[in-house]
Design a protein around this motif. Structure first.
Motif, PDB file in Angstrom:
ATOM      1  N   ASP A 337     -98.480  19.585 -43.427  1.00 14.05           N
ATOM      2  CA  ASP A 337     -99.847  18.957 -43.719  1.00 14.05           C
ATOM      3  C   ASP A 337    -100.354  18.032 -42.713  1.00 14.05           C
ATOM      4  O   ASP A 337    -101.237  17.188 -43.038  1.00 14.05           O
ATOM      5  CB  ASP A 337    -100.269  18.340 -45.297  1.00 14.05           C
ATOM      6  CG  ASP A 337     -99.247  17.493 -45.566  1.00 14.05           C
ATOM      7  OD1 ASP A 337     -98.149  17.216 -44.601  1.00 14.05           O
ATOM      8  OD2 ASP A 337     -99.256  16.762 -46.727  1.00 14.05           O
ATOM      9  N   TYR A 338     -99.399  18.087 -41.414  1.00 14.44           N
ATOM     10  CA  TYR A 338     -99.816  17.012 -40.615  1.00 14.44           C
ATOM     11  C   TYR A 338     -99.245  17.476 -39.323  1.00 14.44           C
ATOM     12  O   TYR A 338     -98.324  18.087 -39.246  1.00 14.44           O
ATOM     13  CB  TYR A 338     -99.159  15.550 -40.709  1.00 14.44           C
ATOM     14  CG  TYR A 338     -97.767  15.493 -41.018  1.00 14.44           C
ATOM     15  CD1 TYR A 338     -96.976  15.386 -40.142  1.00 14.44           C
ATOM     16  CD2 TYR A 338     -97.426  15.640 -42.527  1.00 14.44           C
ATOM     17  CE1 TYR A 338     -95.459  15.456 -40.028  1.00 14.44           C
ATOM     18  CE2 TYR A 338     -95.856  15.796 -42.698  1.00 14.44           C
ATOM     19  CZ  TYR A 338     -95.004  15.411 -41.460  1.00 14.44           C
ATOM     20  OH  TYR A 338     -93.538  15.747 -41.600  1.00 14.44           O
ATOM     21  N   VAL A 339     -99.831  17.158 -38.091  1.00 12.85           N
ATOM     22  CA  VAL A 339     -99.273  17.276 -36.762  1.00 12.85           C
ATOM     23  C   VAL A 339     -98.080  16.520 -36.498  1.00 12.85           C
ATOM     24  O   VAL A 339     -98.080  15.473 -36.794  1.00 12.85           O
ATOM     25  CB  VAL A 339    -100.403  16.871 -35.661  1.00 12.85           C
ATOM     26  CG1 VAL A 339     -99.728  17.256 -34.282  1.00 12.85           C
ATOM     27  CG2 VAL A 339    -101.682  17.767 -36.097  1.00 12.85           C
ATOM     28  N   THR A 340     -97.000  17.354 -36.192  1.00 12.45           N
ATOM     29  CA  THR A 340     -95.698  16.810 -36.144  1.00 12.45           C
ATOM     30  C   THR A 340     -95.244  16.801 -34.508  1.00 12.45           C
ATOM     31  O   THR A 340     -95.518  17.467 -33.639  1.00 12.45           O
ATOM     32  CB  THR A 340     -94.667  17.495 -36.774  1.00 12.45           C
ATOM     33  OG1 THR A 340     -93.468  16.745 -36.893  1.00 12.45           O
ATOM     34  CG2 THR A 340     -94.526  18.933 -36.547  1.00 12.45           C
ATOM     35  N   SER A 341     -94.596  15.569 -34.308  1.00 11.82           N
ATOM     36  CA  SER A 341     -93.848  15.871 -32.815  1.00 11.82           C
ATOM     37  C   SER A 341     -92.298  15.366 -33.124  1.00 11.82           C
ATOM     38  O   SER A 341     -91.946  14.659 -32.431  1.00 11.82           O
ATOM     39  CB  SER A 341     -94.567  14.699 -31.895  1.00 11.82           C
ATOM     40  OG  SER A 341     -94.539  13.614 -32.412  1.00 11.82           O
ATOM     41  N   PHE A 342     -91.678  15.740 -33.997  1.00  9.55           N
ATOM     42  CA  PHE A 342     -90.383  15.616 -34.641  1.00  9.55           C
ATOM     43  C   PHE A 342     -89.349  16.158 -33.615  1.00  9.55           C
ATOM     44  O   PHE A 342     -89.255  17.233 -33.345  1.00  9.55           O
ATOM     45  CB  PHE A 342     -90.189  16.285 -35.946  1.00  9.55           C
ATOM     46  CG  PHE A 342     -88.815  15.643 -36.656  1.00  9.55           C
ATOM     47  CD1 PHE A 342     -88.682  14.727 -37.420  1.00  9.55           C
ATOM     48  CD2 PHE A 342     -87.645  16.465 -36.265  1.00  9.55           C
ATOM     49  CE1 PHE A 342     -87.576  14.264 -37.978  1.00  9.55           C
ATOM     50  CE2 PHE A 342     -86.415  16.132 -36.876  1.00  9.55           C
ATOM     51  CZ  PHE A 342     -86.453  15.157 -37.814  1.00  9.55           C
ATOM     52  N   PRO A 343     -88.308  15.311 -33.070  1.00 15.60           N
ATOM     53  CA  PRO A 343     -88.410  13.783 -33.286  1.00 15.60           C
ATOM     54  C   PRO A 343     -89.565  13.203 -32.176  1.00 15.60           C
ATOM     55  O   PRO A 343     -89.401  13.905 -31.073  1.00 15.60           O
ATOM     56  CB  PRO A 343     -87.024  13.254 -33.149  1.00 15.60           C
ATOM     57  CG  PRO A 343     -86.620  14.386 -32.037  1.00 15.60           C
ATOM     58  CD  PRO A 343     -87.248  15.688 -32.531  1.00 15.60           C
ATOM     59  N   SER A 344     -90.096  12.041 -32.226  1.00 11.69           N
ATOM     60  CA  SER A 344     -90.702  11.489 -31.218  1.00 11.69           C
ATOM     61  C   SER A 344     -90.061  11.375 -30.017  1.00 11.69           C
ATOM     62  O   SER A 344     -89.139  10.451 -29.989  1.00 11.69           O
ATOM     63  CB  SER A 344     -91.299  10.079 -31.873  1.00 11.69           C
ATOM     64  OG  SER A 344     -92.222   9.331 -30.664  1.00 11.69           O
ATOM     65  N   ASP A 345     -90.289  11.996 -28.929  1.00 13.36           N
ATOM     66  CA  ASP A 345     -89.935  11.765 -27.472  1.00 13.36           C
ATOM     67  C   ASP A 345     -90.016  10.415 -26.964  1.00 13.36           C
ATOM     68  O   ASP A 345     -89.109   9.779 -26.425  1.00 13.36           O
ATOM     69  CB  ASP A 345     -90.220  12.702 -26.506  1.00 13.36           C
ATOM     70  CG  ASP A 345     -91.679  12.677 -26.376  1.00 13.36           C
ATOM     71  OD1 ASP A 345     -92.509  12.030 -27.094  1.00 13.36           O
ATOM     72  OD2 ASP A 345     -92.343  13.629 -25.662  1.00 13.36           O
ATOM     73  N   GLY A 346     -91.090   9.766 -27.170  1.00 14.20           N
ATOM     74  CA  GLY A 346     -91.315   8.241 -26.757  1.00 14.20           C
ATOM     75  C   GLY A 346     -90.362   7.409 -27.636  1.00 14.20           C
ATOM     76  O   GLY A 346     -89.993   6.408 -26.893  1.00 14.20           O
ATOM     77  N   SER A 347     -90.180   7.429 -28.838  1.00 12.55           N
ATOM     78  CA  SER A 347     -89.184   6.530 -29.543  1.00 12.55           C
ATOM     79  C   SER A 347     -87.886   6.821 -29.047  1.00 12.55           C
ATOM     80  O   SER A 347     -87.192   5.646 -28.969  1.00 12.55           O
ATOM     81  CB  SER A 347     -89.497   7.134 -31.058  1.00 12.55           C
ATOM     82  OG  SER A 347     -90.707   6.817 -31.458  1.00 12.55           O
ATOM     83  N   ILE A 348     -87.506   7.973 -28.605  1.00 15.20           N
ATOM     84  CA  ILE A 348     -86.162   8.093 -28.465  1.00 15.20           C
ATOM     85  C   ILE A 348     -85.736   7.540 -26.976  1.00 15.20           C
ATOM     86  O   ILE A 348     -84.955   6.558 -27.091  1.00 15.20           O
ATOM     87  CB  ILE A 348     -85.786   9.694 -28.028  1.00 15.20           C
ATOM     88  CG1 ILE A 348     -85.787  10.436 -29.406  1.00 15.20           C
ATOM     89  CG2 ILE A 348     -84.536   9.793 -27.044  1.00 15.20           C
ATOM     90  CD1 ILE A 348     -85.908  11.848 -28.996  1.00 15.20           C
ATOM     91  N   MET A 349     -86.613   7.345 -26.124  1.00 14.09           N
ATOM     92  CA  MET A 349     -86.515   6.653 -24.776  1.00 14.09           C
ATOM     93  C   MET A 349     -86.721   5.076 -24.961  1.00 14.09           C
ATOM     94  O   MET A 349     -86.234   4.233 -24.316  1.00 14.09           O
ATOM     95  CB  MET A 349     -87.498   7.115 -23.758  1.00 14.09           C
ATOM     96  CG  MET A 349     -87.190   8.469 -23.282  1.00 14.09           C
ATOM     97  SD  MET A 349     -85.697   8.847 -22.686  1.00 14.09           S
ATOM     98  CE  MET A 349     -85.434   7.606 -21.239  1.00 14.09           C
ATOM     99  N   ILE A 350     -87.460   4.971 -25.753  1.00 12.48           N
ATOM    100  CA  ILE A 350     -87.643   3.263 -26.366  1.00 12.48           C
ATOM    101  C   ILE A 350     -86.511   2.617 -26.595  1.00 12.48           C
ATOM    102  O   ILE A 350     -85.814   1.621 -26.241  1.00 12.48           O
ATOM    103  CB  ILE A 350     -88.826   3.165 -27.144  1.00 12.48           C
ATOM    104  CG1 ILE A 350     -90.058   3.374 -26.514  1.00 12.48           C
ATOM    105  CG2 ILE A 350     -88.980   1.803 -27.585  1.00 12.48           C
ATOM    106  CD1 ILE A 350     -91.498   3.516 -27.557  1.00 12.48           C
ATOM    107  N   LEU A 351     -85.800   3.428 -27.635  1.00  5.96           N
ATOM    108  CA  LEU A 351     -84.523   2.930 -28.239  1.00  5.96           C
ATOM    109  C   LEU A 351     -83.507   2.903 -27.098  1.00  5.96           C
ATOM    110  O   LEU A 351     -82.837   2.005 -27.079  1.00  5.96           O
ATOM    111  CB  LEU A 351     -84.038   3.809 -29.618  1.00  5.96           C
ATOM    112  CG  LEU A 351     -82.970   3.099 -30.079  1.00  5.96           C
ATOM    113  CD1 LEU A 351     -83.267   2.948 -31.625  1.00  5.96           C
ATOM    114  CD2 LEU A 351     -81.666   3.517 -29.913  1.00  5.96           C
ATOM    115  N   ILE A 352     -83.612   4.102 -26.395  1.00  4.35           N
ATOM    116  CA  ILE A 352     -82.517   3.979 -25.378  1.00  4.35           C
ATOM    117  C   ILE A 352     -82.377   2.872 -24.409  1.00  4.35           C
ATOM    118  O   ILE A 352     -81.492   2.344 -24.094  1.00  4.35           O
ATOM    119  CB  ILE A 352     -82.352   5.457 -24.623  1.00  4.35           C
ATOM    120  CG1 ILE A 352     -81.954   6.585 -25.608  1.00  4.35           C
ATOM    121  CG2 ILE A 352     -81.614   5.340 -23.279  1.00  4.35           C
ATOM    122  CD1 ILE A 352     -82.351   7.985 -25.071  1.00  4.35           C
ATOM    123  N   VAL A 353     -83.631   2.589 -23.737  1.00  2.33           N
ATOM    124  CA  VAL A 353     -83.938   1.851 -22.892  1.00  2.33           C
ATOM    125  C   VAL A 353     -83.719   0.306 -23.095  1.00  2.33           C
ATOM    126  O   VAL A 353     -82.928  -0.381 -22.716  1.00  2.33           O
ATOM    127  CB  VAL A 353     -85.374   1.724 -22.088  1.00  2.33           C
ATOM    128  CG1 VAL A 353     -85.404   0.581 -21.140  1.00  2.33           C
ATOM    129  CG2 VAL A 353     -85.241   3.121 -21.404  1.00  2.33           C
TER     130      VAL A 353
END
Length: 424
Positions: A337-353
């Motif tokens: 019932d919502y638009v998903t981007s699972f998992p968030s690609d931006g969050s992946i790179m934020i945590l990595i960097v």
């Protein structure tokens, strides 16, 4: 339930005091729901927030006092007569009383949040004849903390208190379980500290004898492996939740709480943390990390190569994940019932960097306070970056959390490989 809330509407603080007193002596009163509704009345300015917490906390305290004295007066004879039926003979009761007198009062604050447990702690404290003064300090402090928490939740949720009450309780329960496990771990460590230290020392010597390297590196590997394993377990659980479409409650609670915690006056702060997740900010952090490695690194080639693999491979990693989960969503006919981007690609790179930058800072610094400060700032920064995306409605909380989790697995694996190269 409607009759109880109507009584609160008419009699307010008195009903709150009496109801929570009765619940603490184990009568079937829905105290948590009642307090959340009271918070809603505070939101509507029908009740005063401070007076509501005082009435609820005072009623809870009186109920805990009454249950203690009932247990103290009537509990002893009851246990002597019927204790064997519950496997509470004299020896078992003596050991239980000794443990409870030593540790029981300290877990009272947590016990309030566990239905069923909070209803018997007062009686059991009285039965074991624990020191009333020590019992009262923890019981009363826990009472006001418990009532203040639920009334404040109701005040924050406002008109949505009924819709998200059960979801908030569920995730609060998970947090309480985590805290309880932490308390249990501390207890086990304190009781068996000598055995644990000897085993750990033996393991360190074993690793040292194999790799012939510094103990610092060995502890880094062990700690990184444990954290990476934790991320991997959480990642598997999140995949199960995604396939089962079980993120609605989590998203609902976070989407309600973030705007309540950060109103429009926080827009500039949220925008600042939103900018910390942009490609420009990430490139700046990468450049600063390279400069730090060149300045302080002791294995510069491997560290810069790891950073390159992390970032370049991270881009491929997140693209692969996005395609895989879009395919999973299509093949399993998952309807969200919502638009998903699972998992968030931006969050992946934020945590990595950011994660690797903090790791390099800590790895090449000998000062403990820098380690602690850097770790705390990393966690706070990640939480606020995630909150900024929710604040501006850019992504769902579950997608952000999944991105951090998947990114943690990739970061942990690369750090493990880097440390293994150091050993070799």
């Amino acid at each position: 339930m409607e009759s109880i809330t109507s009584y609160v509407d008419h009699y307010g603080y008195i009903v709150l005091f009496v109801a929570l007193l009765l619940e603490m002596i184990a009568l079937p009163v829905p105290g948590e729901i009642l307090m959340s509704y009271t918070g809603y009345l505070v939101y509507q300015h029908h009740l005063n927030w401070f007076l509501a917490i005082f009435a609820a906390g005072f009623g809870t305290s009186m109920g805990m006092t009454l249950s203690y004295w009932i247990g103290s007066i009537l509990g002893g004879p009851f246990i002597k007569k019927y204790g064997s039926l519950f496997h509470l003979g004299p020896k078992q009761m003596e050991r239980t009383s000794s443990w409870f007198n030593r540790y029981g009062n300290k877990v009272l604050i947590i016990a309030y949040f566990i239905p069923g447990i909070r209803h018997i702690t007062g009686y059991f404290s009285g039965i074991t004849r624990g020191n009333f003064r020590a019992y009262a300090i923890y019981a009363y402090a826990g009472a006001f903390f418990w009532t203040g928490t639920f009334i404040s939740i109701g005040k924050l949720l406002g008109p949505k208190w009924d819709q998200f009450h059960n979801s908030a309780i569920k995730y609060m329960g998970i947090g309480i379980v985590i805290i309880a496990l932490g308390v249990a771990a501390v207890y086990v460590y304190r009781k068996y500290s000598l055995q644990i230290k000897s085993i750990a020392y033996a393991l360190v010597l074993w690793v040292f004898s194999i790799f012939k390297t510094r103990i610092r590196t060995e502890f880094v590997i062990a700690g990184t492996a444990i954290v990476t394993l934790g991320f991997a377990v959480l990642m598997i659980k999140m995949i199960q939740f995604f396939v089962g479409n079980e993120f609605q409650d989590f998203n609902g609670v976070v989407n309600v709480f973030v705007p309540l915690m950060f109103d429009r006056q926080w827009s500039w702060v949220m925008d600042l943390f939103l900018q910390l997740g942009t490609q420009k900010a990430l490139m700046t952090v990468i450049i600063l990390t390279i400069m730090w490695i060149l300045l302080r690194g002791k294995d510069k080639t491997h560290e810069i190569l790891t950073l390159f693999i992390l970032t370049m491979g991270g881009e491929l990693y997140e693209e692969t994940l996005r395609r895989v989960f879009h395919q999973v969503e299509a093949n399993h006919f998952i309807t969200l019932d919502y638009v998903t981007s699972f998992p968030s690609d931006g969050s992946i790179m934020i945590l990595i960097v950011y994660g690797f930058a903090v790791y390099m800072l800590v790895r090449h610094s000998q000062r403990i306070w820098i380690h602690t400060l850097a770790d705390v700032l990393l966690v706070v920064c990640l939480l606020l970056i995630g909150a900024s995306h929710v604040f501006f409605g850019l992504q769902q909380p579950s997608d952000i959390a999944a991105g951090f989790t998947f990114g943690g697995v990739w970061l942990g694996l690369n750090i493990l490989l880097l440390e293994l190269f150091r050993l070799l």
